[in-house]
Write a protein that holds these residues in place. Structure first.
Motif, PDB file in Angstrom:
ATOM      1  N   TYR A 135       3.840   9.567  -7.815  1.00 24.99           N
ATOM      2  CA  TYR A 135       2.464  10.009  -8.299  1.00 24.99           C
ATOM      3  C   TYR A 135       2.739  10.718  -9.045  1.00 24.99           C
ATOM      4  N   ARG A 166       0.573  -0.981  -0.144  1.00 24.53           N
ATOM      5  CA  ARG A 166       0.676   0.483  -0.338  1.00 24.53           C
ATOM      6  C   ARG A 166       1.081   0.757  -0.287  1.00 24.53           C
ATOM      7  N   LEU A 167       0.218   2.084  -0.321  1.00 23.95           N
ATOM      8  CA  LEU A 167       1.006   3.445  -0.165  1.00 23.95           C
ATOM      9  C   LEU A 167       1.729   4.581   0.812  1.00 23.95           C
ATOM     10  N   SER A 178       1.197   2.074 -10.115  1.00 23.49           N
ATOM     11  CA  SER A 178       0.011   1.198  -9.161  1.00 23.49           C
ATOM     12  C   SER A 178      -0.663   0.057  -9.578  1.00 23.49           C
ATOM     13  N   ALA A 230      -5.421   0.815  -4.501  1.00 27.26           N
ATOM     14  CA  ALA A 230      -3.989   1.057  -4.747  1.00 27.26           C
ATOM     15  C   ALA A 230      -3.068   0.740  -4.659  1.00 27.26           C
ATOM     16  N   TRP A 264       1.044  -1.309  -5.072  1.00 25.67           N
ATOM     17  CA  TRP A 264       2.510  -2.031  -6.248  1.00 25.67           C
ATOM     18  C   TRP A 264       2.627  -3.283  -5.658  1.00 25.67           C
TER      19      TRP A 264
END
Length: 78
Positions: A42, A26-27, A53, A61, A63
């Motif tokens: 981004y 996750r981010l 992503s 989103a 990765w």
């Protein structure tokens, strides 16, 4: 009803033959690993300079860990 005992050796060799799937990050974890804020990540994604992503839903989103690791390794080797 009891389950039949499994042979540990055959189970282990079966597990070793199948590669484990990569983790999804996750981010917040991506930000911690690469040392960049959300906006920088981004921005670089839109420029094609950072792994894209994947969407798991409208607000989720992720990765692929292997892609992030490869990106970090590339930055280190440059």
């Amino acid at each position: 009803m009891t389950a039949a005992p499994q042979n540990k050796d055959s189970a282990a060799s079966c597990d070793e033959a199948v590669p484990s799937p990569g983790r999804l990050l996750r981010l917040p974890e991506v930000m911690a690993r690469v040392g960049m804020k959300r906006s920088a990540i981004y921005q670089r994604m839109s420029e094609g300079r950072f792994p894209k992503s994947r969407s798991l839903g409208p607000k989720c989103a992720v990765w692929v860990e292997a892609e992030i690791d490869a990106w970090v390794a590339d930055v280190v080797s440059s």
